[in-house]
Design a protein around this motif. Structure first.
Motif, PDB file in Angstrom:
ATOM      1  N   ILE A 138       0.781  -1.006  -0.131  1.00  0.00           N
ATOM      2  CA  ILE A 138      -0.011   0.089  -0.014  1.00  0.00           C
ATOM      3  C   ILE A 138       0.814   1.205   0.119  1.00  0.00           C
ATOM      4  CG2 ILE A 138      -1.879   1.248   1.439  1.00  0.00           C
ATOM      5  CD1 ILE A 138      -2.760  -1.479   2.152  1.00  0.00           C
ATOM      6  N   THR A 139       1.889   1.299   0.834  1.00  0.00           N
ATOM      7  CA  THR A 139       2.898   2.571   0.973  1.00  0.00           C
ATOM      8  C   THR A 139       3.855   2.512  -0.202  1.00  0.00           C
ATOM      9  OG1 THR A 139       4.478   1.006   2.349  1.00  0.00           O
ATOM     10  CG2 THR A 139       2.610   2.524   3.501  1.00  0.00           C
ATOM     11  N   GLY A 140       4.007   1.412  -1.119  1.00  0.00           N
ATOM     12  CA  GLY A 140       4.869   1.494  -2.421  1.00  0.00           C
ATOM     13  C   GLY A 140       6.250   1.032  -1.926  1.00  0.00           C
ATOM     14  N   GLU A 141       6.425   0.305  -0.761  1.00  0.00           N
ATOM     15  CA  GLU A 141       7.803  -0.281  -0.487  1.00  0.00           C
ATOM     16  C   GLU A 141       7.843  -1.581  -0.896  1.00  0.00           C
ATOM     17  OE1 GLU A 141       9.234   0.660   3.549  1.00  0.00           O
ATOM     18  OE2 GLU A 141       7.081   1.416   3.972  1.00  0.00           O
ATOM     19  N   ALA A 142       6.772  -2.233  -1.416  1.00  0.00           N
ATOM     20  CA  ALA A 142       6.914  -3.735  -1.768  1.00  0.00           C
ATOM     21  C   ALA A 142       5.834  -3.614  -3.096  1.00  0.00           C
ATOM     22  CB  ALA A 142       6.451  -4.717  -0.994  1.00  0.00           C
ATOM     23  N   SER A 143       6.398  -4.533  -3.927  1.00  0.00           N
ATOM     24  CA  SER A 143       5.796  -4.631  -5.395  1.00  0.00           C
ATOM     25  C   SER A 143       4.251  -5.323  -5.312  1.00  0.00           C
ATOM     26  CB  SER A 143       6.577  -5.290  -6.366  1.00  0.00           C
ATOM     27  OG  SER A 143       6.077  -5.629  -7.604  1.00  0.00           O
ATOM     28  N   TRP A 144       3.424  -4.851  -6.123  1.00  0.00           N
ATOM     29  CA  TRP A 144       2.382  -5.556  -6.160  1.00  0.00           C
ATOM     30  C   TRP A 144       2.114  -6.594  -6.851  1.00  0.00           C
ATOM     31  CZ3 TRP A 144      -2.136  -4.124  -3.853  1.00  0.00           C
ATOM     32  CH2 TRP A 144      -2.283  -2.718  -3.116  1.00  0.00           C
ATOM     33  N   LYS A 145       3.278  -7.118  -7.553  1.00  0.00           N
ATOM     34  CA  LYS A 145       3.605  -8.490  -8.160  1.00  0.00           C
ATOM     35  C   LYS A 145       3.428  -9.544  -7.243  1.00  0.00           C
ATOM     36  CE  LYS A 145       6.416  -6.723 -11.882  1.00  0.00           C
ATOM     37  NZ  LYS A 145       7.741  -6.823 -12.653  1.00  0.00           N
ATOM     38  N   ASN A 146       3.324  -9.216  -5.924  1.00  0.00           N
ATOM     39  CA  ASN A 146       3.446 -10.294  -4.909  1.00  0.00           C
ATOM     40  C   ASN A 146       1.939 -10.759  -4.661  1.00  0.00           C
ATOM     41  OD1 ASN A 146       5.993 -10.201  -3.297  1.00  0.00           O
ATOM     42  ND2 ASN A 146       5.697  -8.044  -3.161  1.00  0.00           N
ATOM     43  N   VAL A 147       1.082  -9.881  -5.359  1.00  0.00           N
ATOM     44  CA  VAL A 147      -0.477 -10.418  -5.342  1.00  0.00           C
ATOM     45  C   VAL A 147      -0.505 -11.562  -6.216  1.00  0.00           C
ATOM     46  CG1 VAL A 147      -2.849  -9.848  -5.673  1.00  0.00           C
ATOM     47  CG2 VAL A 147      -1.219  -7.952  -4.512  1.00  0.00           C
ATOM     48  N   THR A 148      -0.960 -12.577  -5.706  1.00  0.00           N
ATOM     49  CA  THR A 148      -0.922 -13.726  -6.341  1.00  0.00           C
ATOM     50  C   THR A 148      -2.379 -14.325  -6.555  1.00  0.00           C
ATOM     51  OG1 THR A 148      -0.488 -15.441  -4.562  1.00  0.00           O
ATOM     52  CG2 THR A 148       1.278 -14.646  -6.012  1.00  0.00           C
ATOM     53  N   GLY A 149      -2.873 -15.194  -7.623  1.00  0.00           N
ATOM     54  CA  GLY A 149      -4.106 -15.605  -7.731  1.00  0.00           C
ATOM     55  C   GLY A 149      -4.304 -17.173  -7.755  1.00  0.00           C
ATOM     56  N   PRO A 150      -5.531 -17.492  -8.276  1.00  0.00           N
ATOM     57  CA  PRO A 150      -5.549 -18.918  -8.539  1.00  0.00           C
ATOM     58  C   PRO A 150      -4.705 -19.850  -9.211  1.00  0.00           C
ATOM     59  CG  PRO A 150      -7.405 -17.856  -9.573  1.00  0.00           C
ATOM     60  CD  PRO A 150      -6.589 -16.718  -8.823  1.00  0.00           C
ATOM     61  N   ILE A 151      -3.869 -19.313 -10.261  1.00  0.00           N
ATOM     62  CA  ILE A 151      -3.066 -19.884 -11.245  1.00  0.00           C
ATOM     63  C   ILE A 151      -2.024 -20.274 -10.390  1.00  0.00           C
ATOM     64  CG2 ILE A 151      -1.954 -19.862 -13.282  1.00  0.00           C
ATOM     65  CD1 ILE A 151      -3.966 -18.003 -14.471  1.00  0.00           C
ATOM     66  N   THR A 152      -1.179 -19.313  -9.834  1.00  0.00           N
ATOM     67  CA  THR A 152      -0.179 -19.325  -9.024  1.00  0.00           C
ATOM     68  C   THR A 152      -0.317 -20.318  -8.116  1.00  0.00           C
ATOM     69  OG1 THR A 152       0.786 -17.303  -9.590  1.00  0.00           O
ATOM     70  CG2 THR A 152       1.806 -18.466  -7.600  1.00  0.00           C
ATOM     71  N   ILE A 153      -1.492 -20.169  -7.014  1.00  0.00           N
ATOM     72  CA  ILE A 153      -1.682 -21.314  -6.150  1.00  0.00           C
ATOM     73  C   ILE A 153      -1.818 -22.463  -6.542  1.00  0.00           C
ATOM     74  CG2 ILE A 153      -3.367 -21.868  -4.412  1.00  0.00           C
ATOM     75  CD1 ILE A 153      -4.160 -18.748  -3.973  1.00  0.00           C
ATOM     76  N   ALA A 154      -2.648 -22.710  -7.723  1.00  0.00           N
ATOM     77  CA  ALA A 154      -2.829 -24.267  -8.326  1.00  0.00           C
ATOM     78  C   ALA A 154      -1.228 -24.668  -8.746  1.00  0.00           C
ATOM     79  CB  ALA A 154      -3.407 -24.166  -9.559  1.00  0.00           C
ATOM     80  N   ASP A 155      -0.550 -23.801  -9.340  1.00  0.00           N
ATOM     81  CA  ASP A 155       0.845 -24.164  -9.754  1.00  0.00           C
ATOM     82  C   ASP A 155       1.813 -24.723  -8.444  1.00  0.00           C
ATOM     83  OD1 ASP A 155       3.227 -24.693 -11.315  1.00  0.00           O
ATOM     84  OD2 ASP A 155       3.872 -22.449 -10.753  1.00  0.00           O
ATOM     85  N   TYR A 156       1.773 -23.682  -7.375  1.00  0.00           N
ATOM     86  CA  TYR A 156       2.269 -24.153  -6.010  1.00  0.00           C
ATOM     87  C   TYR A 156       1.865 -25.688  -5.468  1.00  0.00           C
ATOM     88  CZ  TYR A 156       4.910 -19.724  -5.996  1.00  0.00           C
ATOM     89  OH  TYR A 156       5.806 -19.030  -6.263  1.00  0.00           O
ATOM     90  N   MET A 170     -11.105  -5.617  -8.655  1.00  0.00           N
ATOM     91  CA  MET A 170      -9.741  -5.129  -9.080  1.00  0.00           C
ATOM     92  C   MET A 170      -8.473  -5.969  -8.625  1.00  0.00           C
ATOM     93  SD  MET A 170     -10.203  -0.973  -9.193  1.00  0.00           S
ATOM     94  CE  MET A 170     -10.785  -0.887  -7.425  1.00  0.00           C
ATOM     95  N   LEU A 171      -8.627  -6.532  -7.529  1.00  0.00           N
ATOM     96  CA  LEU A 171      -7.846  -7.319  -6.737  1.00  0.00           C
ATOM     97  C   LEU A 171      -7.628  -8.721  -7.436  1.00  0.00           C
ATOM     98  CD1 LEU A 171      -8.118  -6.699  -3.199  1.00  0.00           C
ATOM     99  CD2 LEU A 171      -6.112  -5.944  -4.438  1.00  0.00           C
ATOM    100  N   MET A 172      -8.831  -9.266  -7.803  1.00  0.00           N
ATOM    101  CA  MET A 172      -8.614 -10.484  -8.653  1.00  0.00           C
ATOM    102  C   MET A 172      -8.125 -10.341  -9.818  1.00  0.00           C
ATOM    103  SD  MET A 172      -9.333 -13.604  -8.737  1.00  0.00           S
ATOM    104  CE  MET A 172     -10.103 -13.980  -7.132  1.00  0.00           C
ATOM    105  N   ALA A 173      -8.442  -9.104 -10.698  1.00  0.00           N
ATOM    106  CA  ALA A 173      -7.957  -8.867 -11.954  1.00  0.00           C
ATOM    107  C   ALA A 173      -6.306  -8.776 -12.084  1.00  0.00           C
ATOM    108  CB  ALA A 173      -8.452  -7.690 -12.743  1.00  0.00           C
ATOM    109  N   LEU A 174      -5.827  -7.946 -10.812  1.00  0.00           N
ATOM    110  CA  LEU A 174      -4.465  -7.875 -10.764  1.00  0.00           C
ATOM    111  C   LEU A 174      -3.480  -9.295 -10.426  1.00  0.00           C
ATOM    112  CD1 LEU A 174      -1.920  -5.856 -10.360  1.00  0.00           C
ATOM    113  CD2 LEU A 174      -2.476  -5.842  -7.829  1.00  0.00           C
ATOM    114  N   ALA A 175      -4.535 -10.117  -9.489  1.00  0.00           N
ATOM    115  CA  ALA A 175      -3.641 -11.185  -9.333  1.00  0.00           C
ATOM    116  C   ALA A 175      -3.800 -12.157 -10.322  1.00  0.00           C
ATOM    117  CB  ALA A 175      -4.656 -11.932  -8.138  1.00  0.00           C
ATOM    118  N   VAL A 176      -4.763 -12.372 -11.358  1.00  0.00           N
ATOM    119  CA  VAL A 176      -4.741 -13.228 -12.624  1.00  0.00           C
ATOM    120  C   VAL A 176      -3.783 -12.658 -13.328  1.00  0.00           C
ATOM    121  CG1 VAL A 176      -6.139 -13.708 -14.703  1.00  0.00           C
ATOM    122  CG2 VAL A 176      -7.163 -13.749 -12.312  1.00  0.00           C
ATOM    123  N   PHE A 177      -3.761 -11.229 -13.862  1.00  0.00           N
ATOM    124  CA  PHE A 177      -2.740 -10.572 -14.471  1.00  0.00           C
ATOM    125  C   PHE A 177      -1.211 -11.182 -13.915  1.00  0.00           C
ATOM    126  CE2 PHE A 177       0.159  -7.047 -15.412  1.00  0.00           C
ATOM    127  CZ  PHE A 177       0.207  -6.866 -16.706  1.00  0.00           C
TER     128      PHE A 177
END
Length: 445
Positions: free
Chosen positions: A343-361, A431-438
């Motif tokens: 939220i403060t910009g100190e970490a990347s929003w790329k850390n938000v993961t969705g169902p595809i990454t969870i399924a892969d892990y 929006m969060l789900m769209a970011l996670a899938v992206f």
């Protein structure tokens, strides 16, 4: 088959977690006297259902496998119709605010309890993990400047005992998020003890999205390289290497471990190397000339042992439960801190993961073994609990926020405010789900 295996591992991981979460709501609602109309796995249109019990609660499977819900007798539901006077006492909104808080909080709490139970069971069973013994440290690294040389075993970080590499990495990640000093308590190979301090000025600069251990110059200790198998028609066979050979020196220089040996071979395509080995018949010196592969690197067609030193992390029943609670708490706090940093910009929003990454892990950990798979399920259960507690309308945390305001003000939040907040919450979740899938698709590609 790989895709099917991954999907199956994902369903077997996430499905029970959803059931446990909703069971938390269901059981506490029943204990508080609230009538439950439906218990659904999945969202949207009901595709299968059966009714059971005195209240004829509908147990259902719904079309969209994106969670689940428990539907209570609720006068706010436009489809509820008139409620019988005998049932009014069991209507959800007529319960006192503390009962409503308990019912809503029970879902995330069930996920946390499941994680504690899984971790406690794993600690009691014993988990084989790489030890916290350190590989030889590069002189240009931050670890070297702090006084770490390699061969030592880390026994504590900032006073907290560590017994494995994963625990060491976890403690350093905590310090990186908090931007504090890291004091490593080290046990030398000869048995002596000393400490090394990585200052906050170094730790605070670590990118938590990257491999923090490699950045600091820390790596797993591995034994000297041993040739596991010599493949026919390769440079290794021509040089006279044999299965079981222990590689001691390369061009007169000691070889630290299997990785160092492989790196040296790859860096010497077509160049003769003098290799000293120890074998059953005694020491031998060989001339090894690596072939050149398609990428211009040296290759000898031999399998070299690279396995790190392993330890079994085991605890008795009471300690296991305590450690399970601590790990669940620490993981929850770490997750919240990472959300705050995004939220403060100190970490990347790329850390938000969705169902595809969870399924892969899920698929990867299931292939490794049951212990890794259960550890993954425990972590996802914690994440599910934390995410549901975020103060976002439509999530459990949003409802808890409403009820907390009711406790403070003495009156419930107005229906109009709740409706507006619900619509905003749905938009935020999409929006969060769209970011996670992206992000998921970006990782795949």
């Amino acid at each position: 088959m790989t895709l099917l295996y991954t999907v199956l591992a994902f369903v077997l991981a996430l499905g029970p977690l959803i059931v446990i979460h909703e069971l938390g709501h269901y059981l506490v609602a029943r204990a508080c006297g609230v009538k439950v109309l439906r218990f659904s796995i999945g969202m949207g249109r009901v595709v299968w259902s059966r009714r059971f019990g005195r209240d004829q609660t509908e147990w259902a499977l719904s079309l969209l496998p994106l969670g689940g819900y428990v539907k209570f007798l609720d006068s706010r539901d436009p489809n509820a119709g008139p409620i019988d006077d005998k049932e009014l006492a069991r209507e959800f909104t007529r319960q006192n605010v503390w009962k409503r808080i308990a019912i809503v909080a029970a879902g995330p709490l069930a996920n946390f309890l499941l994680a504690i139970g899984l971790m406690a069971a794993l600690f009691m069973h014993g988990v084989d993990e790489p030890s916290a013994r350190l590989r030889t440290v590069a002189e240009a690294s931050d670890a070297w400047r702090a006084g770490v040389r390699g061969g030592e075993t880390v026994v504590a970080v900032n006073g907290s005992a560590v017994r494995s590499w994963s625990e060491l990495r976890w403690q350093i990640m905590h310090a990186a998020v908090d931007k504090t000093d890291v004091t490593l308590a080290l046990r030398a190979e000869g048995g002596g003890a000393y400490s090394a301090v990585l200052p906050a000025s170094v730790i605070g600069q670590l990118d938590v999205d990257s491999d923090v251990m490699t950045t600091l110059g820390l790596d797993l200790w591995r034994p000297q390289p041993r040739i596991e198998k010599v493949i026919a028609d390769g440079a290794g066979q021509r040089a006279g290497l044999r299965d079981g050979d222990l590689v001691l020196r390369l061009d007169g220089q000691p070889v630290v471990d299997g990785i160092a040996f492989i790196e040296a071979v790859r860096a010497a395509p077509g160049r003769a190397l003098q290799v000293e080995v120890r074998r059953a018949g005694g020491p031998a010196t060989l001339i090894l000339t690596p072939d050149t592969d398609a990428n211009g690197r040296g290759v000898i067609k031999a399998m070299v042992a690279q396995a790190p030193e392993m330890v079994t992390v085991w605890s008795g029943p009471f300690e296991a439960v305590a450690r399970g609670f601590d790990r669940t708490w620490e993981t929850s706090v770490m997750t919240l801190k990472m959300i705050g940093k995004m939220i403060t910009g100190e970490a990347s929003w790329k850390n938000v993961t969705g169902p595809i990454t969870i399924a892969d892990y899920a698929g990867q950990t299931a292939r490794i073994g049951l212990v890794s798979y259960l550890q993954f399920i425990a972590f996802i259960s914690i994440s599910l609990g934390v995410m549901n507690l975020l103060p976002i309308p439509v999530l459990d945390g949003g409802h808890l926020l409403y009820y907390s305001l009711e406790v403070l003000t003495g009156r419930p939040v107005s229906v109009r405010v709740v409706e507006f907040a619900q619509r905003a919450g749905v938009g935020l979740l999409f929006m969060l789900m769209a970011l996670a899938v992206f992000n998921d698709l970006g990782r795949l590609l």
